[in-house]
Motif scaffolding. Structure first.
Motif, PDB file in Angstrom:
ATOM      1  N   VAL A   9       0.859  -1.179   0.000  1.00 12.50           N
ATOM      2  CA  VAL A   9       0.000   0.000   0.000  1.00 12.50           C
ATOM      3  C   VAL A   9       0.896   1.230   0.000  1.00 12.50           C
ATOM      4  CG1 VAL A   9      -2.061  -0.971   1.105  1.00 12.50           C
ATOM      5  CG2 VAL A   9      -0.289   0.044   2.513  1.00 12.50           C
ATOM      6  N   ARG A  10       0.388   2.274  -0.636  1.00  9.14           N
ATOM      7  CA  ARG A  10       1.089   3.564  -0.655  1.00  9.14           C
ATOM      8  C   ARG A  10       0.248   4.550   0.143  1.00  9.14           C
ATOM      9  NH1 ARG A  10       0.273   7.007  -4.931  1.00  9.14           N
ATOM     10  NH2 ARG A  10      -0.064   5.166  -6.227  1.00  9.14           N
ATOM     11  N   GLY A  11       0.888   5.199   1.119  1.00 12.48           N
ATOM     12  CA  GLY A  11       0.183   6.116   1.998  1.00 12.48           C
ATOM     13  C   GLY A  11       0.072   7.518   1.436  1.00 12.48           C
ATOM     14  N   PRO A  12      -0.583   8.413   2.188  1.00 11.03           N
ATOM     15  CA  PRO A  12      -0.791   9.789   1.734  1.00 11.03           C
ATOM     16  C   PRO A  12       0.514  10.541   1.434  1.00 11.03           C
ATOM     17  CG  PRO A  12      -2.165   9.320   3.638  1.00 11.03           C
ATOM     18  CD  PRO A  12      -1.247   8.145   3.463  1.00 11.03           C
TER      19      PRO A  12
ATOM     20  N   ARG B  90       5.631   3.631   0.791  1.00 12.61           N
ATOM     21  CA  ARG B  90       5.080   2.310   0.469  1.00 12.61           C
ATOM     22  C   ARG B  90       5.326   1.346   1.624  1.00 12.61           C
ATOM     23  NH1 ARG B  90       6.062   4.370  -4.707  1.00 12.61           N
ATOM     24  NH2 ARG B  90       4.380   3.850  -6.150  1.00 12.61           N
ATOM     25  N   TYR B  91       4.287   0.563   1.939  1.00 14.90           N
ATOM     26  CA  TYR B  91       4.346  -0.413   3.025  1.00 14.90           C
ATOM     27  C   TYR B  91       4.067  -1.794   2.438  1.00 14.90           C
ATOM     28  CZ  TYR B  91       3.726   3.940   5.574  1.00 14.90           C
ATOM     29  OH  TYR B  91       3.862   5.225   6.044  1.00 14.90           O
TER      30      TYR B  91
ATOM     31  N   VAL C 181       2.276   0.003   9.583  1.00 17.43           N
ATOM     32  CA  VAL C 181       2.459   1.418   9.262  1.00 17.43           C
ATOM     33  C   VAL C 181       3.053   2.094  10.495  1.00 17.43           C
ATOM     34  CG1 VAL C 181       1.333   3.553   8.514  1.00 17.43           C
ATOM     35  CG2 VAL C 181       0.485   1.335   7.690  1.00 17.43           C
ATOM     36  N   PRO C 182       4.392   2.141  10.597  1.00 20.38           N
ATOM     37  CA  PRO C 182       5.013   2.783  11.762  1.00 20.38           C
ATOM     38  C   PRO C 182       4.543   4.236  11.897  1.00 20.38           C
ATOM     39  CG  PRO C 182       6.641   1.574  10.485  1.00 20.38           C
ATOM     40  CD  PRO C 182       5.377   1.607   9.667  1.00 20.38           C
TER      41      PRO C 182
ATOM     42  N   TRP D 283      -4.941   6.685   0.028  1.00 26.76           N
ATOM     43  CA  TRP D 283      -4.095   5.500   0.043  1.00 26.76           C
ATOM     44  C   TRP D 283      -4.325   4.750  -1.253  1.00 26.76           C
ATOM     45  CZ3 TRP D 283      -1.025   3.685   4.197  1.00 26.76           C
ATOM     46  CH2 TRP D 283      -1.077   4.480   5.344  1.00 26.76           C
ATOM     47  N   THR D 284      -3.389   3.879  -1.615  1.00 25.65           N
ATOM     48  CA  THR D 284      -3.538   3.069  -2.816  1.00 25.65           C
ATOM     49  C   THR D 284      -3.018   1.660  -2.547  1.00 25.65           C
ATOM     50  OG1 THR D 284      -3.198   5.017  -4.221  1.00 25.65           O
ATOM     51  CG2 THR D 284      -2.997   2.860  -5.278  1.00 25.65           C
TER      52      THR D 284
END
Length: 196
Positions: A84-87, A91-92, A164-165, A173-174
């Motif tokens: 997933v890619r955050g705001p 990328r996680y 997600v630290p 998100w994506t």
């Protein structure tokens, strides 16, 4: 004159397709407040982000996904191709099975409330049998697989869990899944309201 006008219309249509981030043969549909449908040549997916939307600030982002084959033959999805890619564009990755099992006691109570029943909404067209493979497995719950094969005749479902630290933040998100012949991008926005 007609050729010039036609060329301009074709260029405008191509620019619109490329700027949207969705290829012309792909389709994204928001089916509920926290449910997105993706349809492409290699993959069909329903992704629920209801749990994630209700748990902003948590260290774990949890999605429920139902995956089935697209319009082509069987597609192999590799666990390392999911993230997933955050705001903030960080990328996680999907954690390893070992990391998931080690964190399981920490997130167990949260995961019990996630509904993995048959796909919500319209589900998938046709008669699709459940498959028995998924990327993550709870302790004593079976095996986790590094790859999952999806076809137009099966639907595979389960949790997609991402560390997600610093905590899950509101915003766009994506979910990203890189397939052999395409890149699936399923956008969703956290923090816009209550669940479905």
């Amino acid at each position: 004159m007609n050729r010039t006008l036609a060329a301009l219309l074709i260029l405008a249509a191509c620019a619109a397709c490329s700027s949207s981030g969705v290829a012309p043969e792909e389709e994204l549909t928001q089916e509920g407040r926290t449910l997105v449908r993706y349809e492409g040549a290699e993959l069909q997916a329903l992704v629920s982000y209801r749990w994630a939307d209700a748990h902003l600030g948590d260290e774990w982002l949890v999605l429920v996904a139902w995956l089935s084959g697209g319009r082509s033959a069987t597609t192999v999805i590799d666990r390392n191709a999911i993230q997933v890619r955050g705001p903030d564009s960080t990328r996680y990755p999907l954690p390893s099975q070992q990391a998931f099992r080690e964190a399981y006691p920490e997130i167990l109570s949260s995961l019990r409330s996630v509904d993995l029943s048959y796909p919500p909404g319209r589900g998938f067209a046709g008669d699709r049998r459940p498959c028995g493979r998924w990327f993550l497995a709870a302790p004593f719950e079976g095996f986790a697989y590094d790859t999952v094969d999806v076809s137009p005749f099966h639907v595979c479902s389960g949790l997609l869990v991402f560390l997600v630290p610093g905590g899950v933040q509101p915003g766009p998100w994506t979910l990203e899944i890189d397939l052999p012949e395409s890149k699936v991008r399923v956008p969703f926005v956290l923090g816009e309201g209550a669940g479905d």
